[in-house]
Write a protein that holds these residues in place. Structure first.
Motif, PDB file in Angstrom:
ATOM      1  N   GLU A   1      12.806   4.570  -3.814  1.00 48.69           N
ATOM      2  CA  GLU A   1      11.691   3.950  -4.530  1.00 48.69           C
ATOM      3  C   GLU A   1      10.410   4.769  -4.425  1.00 48.69           C
ATOM      4  O   GLU A   1       9.300   4.217  -4.291  1.00 48.69           O
ATOM      5  CB  GLU A   1      11.451   2.527  -4.018  1.00 48.69           C
ATOM      6  N   MET A   2      10.523   6.069  -4.451  1.00 50.59           N
ATOM      7  CA  MET A   2       9.341   6.925  -4.331  1.00 50.59           C
ATOM      8  C   MET A   2       8.949   7.414  -5.723  1.00 50.59           C
ATOM      9  O   MET A   2       9.748   8.018  -6.435  1.00 50.59           O
ATOM     10  CB  MET A   2       9.653   8.106  -3.404  1.00 50.59           C
ATOM     11  N   ASN A   3       7.713   7.139  -6.114  1.00 51.73           N
ATOM     12  CA  ASN A   3       7.210   7.627  -7.403  1.00 51.73           C
ATOM     13  C   ASN A   3       6.285   8.799  -7.176  1.00 51.73           C
ATOM     14  O   ASN A   3       5.410   8.774  -6.300  1.00 51.73           O
ATOM     15  CB  ASN A   3       6.502   6.510  -8.172  1.00 51.73           C
ATOM     16  N   LEU A   4       6.466   9.843  -7.970  1.00 53.23           N
ATOM     17  CA  LEU A   4       5.649  11.055  -7.814  1.00 53.23           C
ATOM     18  C   LEU A   4       4.336  10.974  -8.582  1.00 53.23           C
ATOM     19  O   LEU A   4       3.410  11.746  -8.317  1.00 53.23           O
ATOM     20  CB  LEU A   4       6.455  12.271  -8.285  1.00 53.23           C
ATOM     21  N   TRP A   5       4.240  10.085  -9.519  1.00 49.87           N
ATOM     22  CA  TRP A   5       3.001   9.873 -10.271  1.00 49.87           C
ATOM     23  C   TRP A   5       2.937   8.425 -10.737  1.00 49.87           C
ATOM     24  O   TRP A   5       3.928   7.695 -10.682  1.00 49.87           O
ATOM     25  CB  TRP A   5       2.914  10.830 -11.463  1.00 49.87           C
ATOM     26  N   ALA A   6       1.786   8.024 -11.208  1.00 46.67           N
ATOM     27  CA  ALA A   6       1.591   6.675 -11.753  1.00 46.67           C
ATOM     28  C   ALA A   6       0.899   6.792 -13.107  1.00 46.67           C
ATOM     29  O   ALA A   6      -0.086   7.505 -13.261  1.00 46.67           O
ATOM     30  CB  ALA A   6       0.761   5.816 -10.806  1.00 46.67           C
ATOM     31  N   THR A   7       1.418   6.060 -14.096  1.00 50.78           N
ATOM     32  CA  THR A   7       0.817   6.094 -15.437  1.00 50.78           C
ATOM     33  C   THR A   7      -0.456   5.255 -15.464  1.00 50.78           C
ATOM     34  O   THR A   7      -0.739   4.458 -14.550  1.00 50.78           O
ATOM     35  CB  THR A   7       1.806   5.566 -16.473  1.00 50.78           C
ATOM     36  N   ALA A   8      -1.218   5.402 -16.525  1.00 54.73           N
ATOM     37  CA  ALA A   8      -2.465   4.626 -16.673  1.00 54.73           C
ATOM     38  C   ALA A   8      -2.158   3.143 -16.729  1.00 54.73           C
ATOM     39  O   ALA A   8      -2.894   2.308 -16.172  1.00 54.73           O
ATOM     40  CB  ALA A   8      -3.213   5.076 -17.928  1.00 54.73           C
TER      41      ALA A   8
ATOM     42  N   SER B   1      -7.785  10.685   2.140  1.00 55.48           N
ATOM     43  CA  SER B   1      -8.385  10.867   0.811  1.00 55.48           C
ATOM     44  C   SER B   1      -8.918   9.528   0.303  1.00 55.48           C
ATOM     45  O   SER B   1      -8.444   8.461   0.696  1.00 55.48           O
ATOM     46  CB  SER B   1      -7.343  11.432  -0.162  1.00 55.48           C
ATOM     47  N   ASP B   2      -9.913   9.589  -0.622  1.00 58.95           N
ATOM     48  CA  ASP B   2     -10.482   8.358  -1.172  1.00 58.95           C
ATOM     49  C   ASP B   2      -9.572   7.713  -2.209  1.00 58.95           C
ATOM     50  O   ASP B   2      -9.588   6.500  -2.393  1.00 58.95           O
ATOM     51  CB  ASP B   2     -11.845   8.651  -1.831  1.00 58.95           C
ATOM     52  N   SER B   3      -8.752   8.599  -2.895  1.00 57.19           N
ATOM     53  CA  SER B   3      -7.954   8.036  -3.984  1.00 57.19           C
ATOM     54  C   SER B   3      -6.469   8.399  -3.927  1.00 57.19           C
ATOM     55  O   SER B   3      -5.644   7.734  -4.549  1.00 57.19           O
ATOM     56  CB  SER B   3      -8.508   8.508  -5.343  1.00 57.19           C
ATOM     57  N   PHE B   4      -6.119   9.448  -3.187  1.00 53.37           N
ATOM     58  CA  PHE B   4      -4.727   9.892  -3.180  1.00 53.37           C
ATOM     59  C   PHE B   4      -3.828   8.855  -2.518  1.00 53.37           C
ATOM     60  O   PHE B   4      -4.098   8.401  -1.409  1.00 53.37           O
ATOM     61  CB  PHE B   4      -4.588  11.228  -2.447  1.00 53.37           C
ATOM     62  N   GLY B   5      -2.799   8.464  -3.249  1.00 54.58           N
ATOM     63  CA  GLY B   5      -1.824   7.535  -2.720  1.00 54.58           C
ATOM     64  C   GLY B   5      -2.102   6.083  -3.034  1.00 54.58           C
ATOM     65  O   GLY B   5      -1.335   5.213  -2.610  1.00 54.58           O
ATOM     66  N   ASN B   6      -3.182   5.814  -3.791  1.00 55.69           N
ATOM     67  CA  ASN B   6      -3.467   4.416  -4.098  1.00 55.69           C
ATOM     68  C   ASN B   6      -2.354   3.757  -4.907  1.00 55.69           C
ATOM     69  O   ASN B   6      -2.130   2.551  -4.792  1.00 55.69           O
ATOM     70  CB  ASN B   6      -4.775   4.307  -4.874  1.00 55.69           C
TER      71      ASN B   6
END
Length: 439
Positions: free
Chosen positions: A75-82, A97-102
């Motif tokens: 269940e690992m996603n490499l990116w997230a769509t808008a 990081s402030d945003s990485f991995g949110n």
């Protein structure tokens, strides 16, 4: 200058020829004990067979190890769509990081299979039986190799002794034929006597050619078994002592030898190990009917109602349909089958010992019936007949009859000598005992 420059080359060439001559004439004289020591040290198939012990020991080590744990990352996603970012739930950021991995999801699971019903212990027991079998196979191979090797030496000694006897008679007969040829040229003897002598001479030469071929084959066989250089010429000179050598070399009864065979023979031990192996296999198949348990430890970053969820679990097969009944039944039949085969092996061994024991007694009886003084005086009598014939004290018919009888008698004695040794080796092999062997 040209002559002087050729001189070193001539020396090198002469040295090379001398080396070749020495190589072709290289003779290694051994007794039985020395030959067996070389066999145990150099024989390549034996060295290879010994490695089977190490292989079996390695299998025991392998049988003791636990199965490896299994790591699953899912269940690992490499990116997230808008769209996912608008509709999804933000997670804490990663790596400071402030945003990485949110909006990154991952789950992981570590699973370990735990074998039940002592399967690992039973596999180790099976591997140890295989290790014992490898040792028994090595002992059986060594016993067979030594028996084959000794019998090859006895065959070599027979042909070697027969060749030496023929060579002596050839030298003696050649001198007689040469003298007869001279007498014939002078008109003192008739041609029929000369032709008969020449025919006998050709017969001995023909026998020598055949015997030397066989001797070369036996020499090659022994050189390969001893892993010697290909140019080696072997020699095994027997000391013929009738009464001391050919009496029965042990005082064991037949029943004692049969019992010792059942205790000492590697193939009997192998048969018993086969029973143990089938019993262990039956025990293992019964254990296979009990399902193993797999325990797991899992982590889920955001796919659960709880964030950074850590949970434990287990899995087990439900033995509704497959309870390993077929394999268990097969193993039970294998145990029963091996018991029958073991009973057959024991009977076979006892009868083999009986046969070989009787063969040795019969071979020894041949020499017991011969007067030692007769054999001692046989060669002297042959020499005396040759001198009488040269002095014309006996006629050619008497001489040729005795020569043929002498050659036949010597061959018969040498053949029975080899047969006695072979029978004794077969008895030693069938009992697994190292009985005293004549040299």
């Amino acid at each position: 200058m040209k002559k002087r420059s050729l001189y070193p080359l001539l020396l090198i060439f002469c040295a090379y020829l001398n080396g070749l001559q020495a190589q072709t004439q290289d003779t290694l004289v051994l007794d039985l004990e020395q030959a067996e020591n070389l066999l145990l040290k150099n024989n390549l198939p034996l060295l290879a067979e010994r490695l089977s012990i190490d292989q079996a020991a390695a299998e025991v080590i392998q049988a003791k190890v636990w199965p490896n744990p299994t790591l699953t990352v899912d269940e690992m996603n490499l990116w997230a769509t808008a769209y996912q970012q608008r509709t999804g739930e933000a997670q804490p950021s990663l790596f400071g990081s402030d945003s990485f991995g949110n909006y990154r999801q991952v789950s992981a699971q570590l699973e370990q299979v735990i074998e039940t019903a002592g399967k690992r212990k039973k596999r180790v027991a099976l591997a140890k039986v295989e290790q014992e079998k490898a040792q028994a196979y090595l002992e059986d191979f060594l016993l067979s190799l030594k028996t084959e090797f000794r019998k090859s030496i006895y065959a070599f000694r027979f042909h070697e002794g027969y060749v030496l006897m023929l060579e002596r008679q050839l030298i003696s007969l050649e001198s007689i034929v040469k003298a007869y040829q001279k007498q014939y040229d002078e008109g003192n003897v008739n041609k029929a006597e000369l032709i008969r002598l020449q025919a006998s001479l050709l017969g001995i030469k023909d026998d020598l050619i055949e015997e030397r071929k066989i001797l070369n084959e036996k020499n090659e066989e022994l050189v390969v078994m001893l892993n010697l250089t290909e140019s080696t010429q072997l020699s095994f000179q027997p000391n013929f002592q009738l009464k001391e050598t050919y009496q029965l070399p042990f005082q064991y009864t037949l029943n004692y030898l049969q019992q010792e065979a059942l205790k000492n023979r590697p193939d009997v031990a192998l048969s018993a190990l086969q029973i143990t192996q089938t019993q262990n296999e039956l025990s293992y198949e019964k254990a296979q009917a009990v399902p193993d348990v797999a325990v797991s430890l899992g982590y889920d970053r955001g796919g659960n109602i709880l964030r950074d969820f850590i949970g434990v679990g287990f899995s087990i097969d439900l033995p509704f349909f497959d309870r390993n009944k077929g394999n268990i039944k097969k193993a039970e039949f294998a145990v029963e089958q091996q018991n029958y085969l073991n009973q057959h092996k024991l009977l076979e061994v006892r009868e083999e010992v009986r046969k070989n024991y009787q063969n040795v007694l019969q071979a020894a009886a041949f020499f017991d019936s011969i007067d030692a003084d007769y054999l001692t005086g046989l060669d002297k009598t042959m020499d005396a007949y040759t001198e009488y014939f040269k002095l014309q004290n006996i006629n050619i018919i008497t001489y040729m009859d005795f020569l043929e009888s002498y050659i036949d008698t010597k061959r018969s004695i040498l053949e029975n000598q080899q047969e006695y040794f072979d029978d004794l080796e077969e008895l030693k092999y069938s009992t697994g005992l190292e009985l005293k062997t004549p040299n």
